[in-house]
Scaffold this motif. Sequence first.
Motif, short mmCIF file in Angstrom:
data_model
loop_
_atom_site.label_atom_id
_atom_site.label_comp_id
_atom_site.label_asym_id
_atom_site.label_seq_id
_atom_site.Cartn_x
_atom_site.Cartn_y
_atom_site.Cartn_z
N TYR A 161 3.55 4.40 -71.48
CA TYR A 161 2.23 4.18 -71.66
C TYR A 161 1.68 5.46 -72.27
N ILE A 163 1.06 8.45 -71.52
CA ILE A 163 0.55 9.38 -70.72
C ILE A 163 1.11 10.45 -69.91
N THR A 165 0.88 13.72 -66.57
CA THR A 165 -0.19 14.44 -65.61
C THR A 165 0.57 15.36 -65.29
N ILE A 250 -3.64 3.65 -65.34
CA ILE A 250 -2.98 3.92 -66.41
C ILE A 250 -3.95 3.60 -67.67
N ALA A 253 -6.11 6.87 -67.70
CA ALA A 253 -5.51 7.88 -68.14
C ALA A 253 -5.34 7.82 -69.87
N GLN A 254 -5.20 6.70 -70.39
CA GLN A 254 -4.92 6.55 -71.82
C GLN A 254 -5.94 6.94 -72.69
N SER A 255 -7.42 7.10 -72.06
CA SER A 255 -8.29 7.58 -72.95
C SER A 255 -8.57 9.13 -72.83
N PRO A 258 -5.15 14.44 -75.38
CA PRO A 258 -3.84 14.68 -75.41
C PRO A 258 -3.04 15.93 -74.78
N VAL A 285 -5.21 15.21 -66.41
CA VAL A 285 -4.20 13.80 -67.17
C VAL A 285 -4.41 13.85 -68.54
N GLY A 287 -3.54 11.75 -72.27
CA GLY A 287 -3.23 10.53 -73.17
C GLY A 287 -2.64 10.98 -74.45
N ASP A 288 -2.04 9.77 -75.24
CA ASP A 288 -1.68 10.29 -76.47
C ASP A 288 -0.47 11.19 -76.52
#
Length: 311
Positions: A161, A163, A165, A250, A253-255, A258, A285, A287-288
Amino acid sequence: MPHLRPFPIPAGSHGKGPRRDHRTLRLLGAAGFLALTGCVPHLGLPVPAGPVAMAQRTHFWIICALMLLVLVPIFTAIPFLLWRYRYREDKQTAPYRPDWNYSRMWEVLIWTGPVALVTVFAVLLWRQTHLLDPYRPLPGEEVQVQVVAQDWRWLFIYPEYGIATVNRLVLPAGRPAALSLTSTSVMQSFFVPALAGQIYAMAGMTTRLHLQADAPGQWTGRNAQYNGTGFERQTFTAEALPEADFDAWIQDAQSAPPPQAEVLNLRGTGDDLARALDRPADALVFGDVPATLFDDLAGGAPHHHHHGGGE
Ligand SMILES: [Cu+2]
């Protein structure tokens, strides 16, 4: 005839001291009982939340029961023997037989028990060791999680995904998770007692662990291998969400932004990191996340490492 008393008991030895000792004992007993019944929520082992921990607990209780086969006779026999062979002036009921040296019946009794027990233990241990091999995948559609042990926090990467954490392992309830672990520092030990046994995370190596949470819930995980000052704060939350909530999490978190290099290189606990990033500790958290992050942190090409496998 004077009354013989070879080991005189001093008077007044049943005063305040022993009674206080009894109270301590009772408290300890109560604490032990609470721990066993699961009223101490973070203990884990007695309250398994997934198939792996459940199998481990069953094995644990079987071993305990088998041990009782030895312990119960011993601890009942000791008081009996002490009483039976106590000092008496008339040696009527406890005969003294210095010339005794062999009894086939007792030899057989004494040796059969231990041999049988050790055999049963060995078979059980052999079977459970293979059944609970942490490298053995669990049936079902796995979620991949890469775990990086740092000083003193846990980084969880979800390569499927993109991501990551910090100190929060989120899993879909009812689905197995396949963990790959490494360390950016010394040897550390990943342990969520409610879900599975511990596994080591080592720099330059990748170890694996499979676990599953059967139902939604939250458990404490920690580093079980001492690694310095921040050790006691290197804990994390393992959390199982219903499938739909997991998917929503998910997406959320993707937004997220990084992880910068400072995230990965800062030496400190999760709280230290949150302070450095000016974020709440429960909102770490990212993303990227680049697909190669884990391998980079593991030290280039992952060296698969299986303890006891004679690599
Ligand atoms: Cu190793």
